[in-house]
Design an enzyme around this catalytic site. Sequence first.
Site, PDB file in Angstrom:
ATOM      1  CB  CYS A 274       6.704  22.768 -10.454  1.00 11.35           C
ATOM      2  SG  CYS A 274       5.443  21.495 -10.194  1.00 11.35           S
TER       3      CYS A 274
ATOM      4  CG  ASN B 251      -4.679 -11.075  13.876  1.00  3.82           C
ATOM      5  OD1 ASN B 251      -3.822 -10.318  13.430  1.00  3.82           O
ATOM      6  ND2 ASN B 251      -5.962 -10.763  13.900  1.00  3.82           N
TER       7      ASN B 251
ATOM      8  CB  CYS C  42       7.493  18.436 -11.901  1.00  3.16           C
ATOM      9  SG  CYS C  42       7.937  18.666 -10.170  1.00  3.16           S
TER      10      CYS C  42
ATOM     11  CG  HIS D  76      -1.990  -1.121   1.073  1.00  2.00           C
ATOM     12  ND1 HIS D  76      -2.642  -1.685   2.135  1.00  2.00           N
ATOM     13  CD2 HIS D  76      -2.454  -1.783  -0.021  1.00  2.00           C
ATOM     14  CE1 HIS D  76      -3.467  -2.640   1.710  1.00  2.00           C
ATOM     15  NE2 HIS D  76      -3.360  -2.718   0.404  1.00  2.00           N
TER      16      HIS D  76
HETATM   17  P1  NAD Z   1      -6.927  -3.987  10.440  1.00  2.00           P
HETATM   18  O1  NAD Z   1      -6.993  -2.752  11.267  1.00  2.00           O
HETATM   19  O2  NAD Z   1      -8.065  -4.301   9.559  1.00  2.00           O
HETATM   20  O3  NAD Z   1      -6.724  -5.264  11.393  1.00  2.00           O
HETATM   21  C1  NAD Z   1      -5.706  -5.309  12.336  1.00  2.00           C
HETATM   22  C2  NAD Z   1      -5.688  -6.701  12.927  1.00  2.00           C
HETATM   23  O4  NAD Z   1      -4.524  -6.802  13.734  1.00  2.00           O
HETATM   24  C3  NAD Z   1      -6.876  -7.035  13.811  1.00  2.00           C
HETATM   25  O5  NAD Z   1      -7.353  -8.325  13.479  1.00  2.00           O
HETATM   26  C4  NAD Z   1      -6.318  -7.007  15.240  1.00  2.00           C
HETATM   27  O6  NAD Z   1      -6.897  -8.003  16.050  1.00  2.00           O
HETATM   28  C5  NAD Z   1      -4.876  -7.348  14.999  1.00  2.00           C
HETATM   29  N1  NAD Z   1      -3.925  -6.768  15.954  1.00  2.00           N
HETATM   30  C6  NAD Z   1      -3.875  -5.506  16.402  1.00  2.00           C
HETATM   31  N2  NAD Z   1      -2.804  -5.322  17.180  1.00  2.00           N
HETATM   32  C7  NAD Z   1      -2.175  -6.525  17.238  1.00  2.00           C
HETATM   33  C8  NAD Z   1      -0.996  -6.994  17.872  1.00  2.00           C
HETATM   34  N3  NAD Z   1      -0.244  -6.196  18.637  1.00  2.00           N
HETATM   35  N4  NAD Z   1      -0.638  -8.283  17.694  1.00  2.00           N
HETATM   36  C9  NAD Z   1      -1.404  -9.137  16.928  1.00  2.00           C
HETATM   37  N5  NAD Z   1      -2.521  -8.739  16.316  1.00  2.00           N
HETATM   38  C10 NAD Z   1      -2.897  -7.448  16.446  1.00  2.00           C
HETATM   39  O7  NAD Z   1      -5.546  -3.927   9.639  1.00  2.00           O
HETATM   40  P2  NAD Z   1      -5.170  -4.509   8.200  1.00  2.00           P
HETATM   41  O8  NAD Z   1      -5.710  -5.869   8.013  1.00  2.00           O
HETATM   42  O9  NAD Z   1      -3.711  -4.255   8.036  1.00  2.00           O
HETATM   43  O10 NAD Z   1      -5.947  -3.591   7.160  1.00  2.00           O
HETATM   44  C11 NAD Z   1      -6.011  -2.208   7.343  1.00  2.00           C
HETATM   45  C12 NAD Z   1      -5.375  -1.333   6.282  1.00  2.00           C
HETATM   46  O11 NAD Z   1      -5.003  -0.205   7.001  1.00  2.00           O
HETATM   47  C13 NAD Z   1      -4.123  -1.847   5.651  1.00  2.00           C
HETATM   48  O12 NAD Z   1      -4.300  -1.796   4.306  1.00  2.00           O
HETATM   49  C14 NAD Z   1      -3.036  -0.826   6.022  1.00  2.00           C
HETATM   50  O13 NAD Z   1      -2.484  -0.260   4.853  1.00  2.00           O
HETATM   51  C15 NAD Z   1      -3.746   0.309   6.682  1.00  2.00           C
HETATM   52  N6  NAD Z   1      -3.153   0.788   7.952  1.00  2.00           N
HETATM   53  C16 NAD Z   1      -1.802   0.875   8.091  1.00  2.00           C
HETATM   54  C17 NAD Z   1      -1.259   1.314   9.270  1.00  2.00           C
HETATM   55  C18 NAD Z   1       0.244   1.394   9.393  1.00  2.00           C
HETATM   56  O14 NAD Z   1       0.929   1.622   8.392  1.00  2.00           O
HETATM   57  N7  NAD Z   1       0.786   1.188  10.585  1.00  2.00           N
HETATM   58  C19 NAD Z   1      -2.085   1.666  10.356  1.00  2.00           C
HETATM   59  C20 NAD Z   1      -3.478   1.593  10.165  1.00  2.00           C
HETATM   60  C21 NAD Z   1      -4.005   1.141   8.971  1.00  2.00           C
END
Ligand code: NAD
Length: 238
Positions: A147, A208, A127, A116
Amino acid sequence: MTLEEIVTKSSGMVFFGGAGVSTESGIPDFRSEDGLYRQKYDVSPEVMLSASYFYAHPEEFFRFYREKMLPLHAKPNAAHKKLADWERAGKLLAVVTQNIDGLHQAAGSKTVYELHGSVHRNYCTKCRVFYSAEEIASGTGVPRCRCGGTIKPDVVLYGEPLDAATVEGAVRAIERADTLIVAGTSLTVYPAAGFIDYFRGDRLVLINRDATPLDGKCTLVVRGKVGEVLGELPSFLS
Ligand code: NAD
């Protein structure tokens, strides 16, 4: 088999992670109890993080983006660090991440497929000159290039396609893996979540906090915090 036995036995692991990998670094995920989607906004985060919203309401987009999506203070946690150790030890082929925070690279990982994109790359839509995350964070309003063009974060917004070369690299790595560790993801964001279907190896592990659609198909499911779980495993560095 325990997770430690699986990791010890494996010589070509791939890690597939999501926002839950960075919650222990203080970055909220989207779908947990305390995630961003549970907070109250006039416009939902899904809409605010869409390409159509970015082009129609850039001021509002950047207000939300600076406040919620630019955690430049965050540091890699034990999960990011252990994965970087395993790559250096020759046990991990690649990290495939849905995250945009750059914490795997900050921990030292080299082969990282950012499905992502990354908040650390921002480019002028006119640019193509690049700007850092710090330059975006320190400004106000819609960031403009020298620009005059609008600067856009190199993150995949809802409605945008994934980068083809990144997808190809990620899929190839997953196909080659002997063990796939999936962690910190609700597996609800497509097409990213579908890439784990390319795994042909022997051991599929899920770490998870909450249940996911993959639970029934795994060699091992570990219900816990990914930083705590990986932090306890050997680094295999001599
Ligand atoms: P999501 O928020 O849909 O799910 C997160 C999952 O992680 C949940 O099932 C939760 O139970 C689990 N979780 C949370 N903390 C945890 C831990 N410490 N240990 C184990 N499990 C844990 O996230 P997703 O599936 O990645 O989808 C969300 C989208 O959001 C992604 O596409 C991502 O690009 C974006 N996102 C990115 C960030 C980042 O870059 N840090 C933060 C928020 C969202």
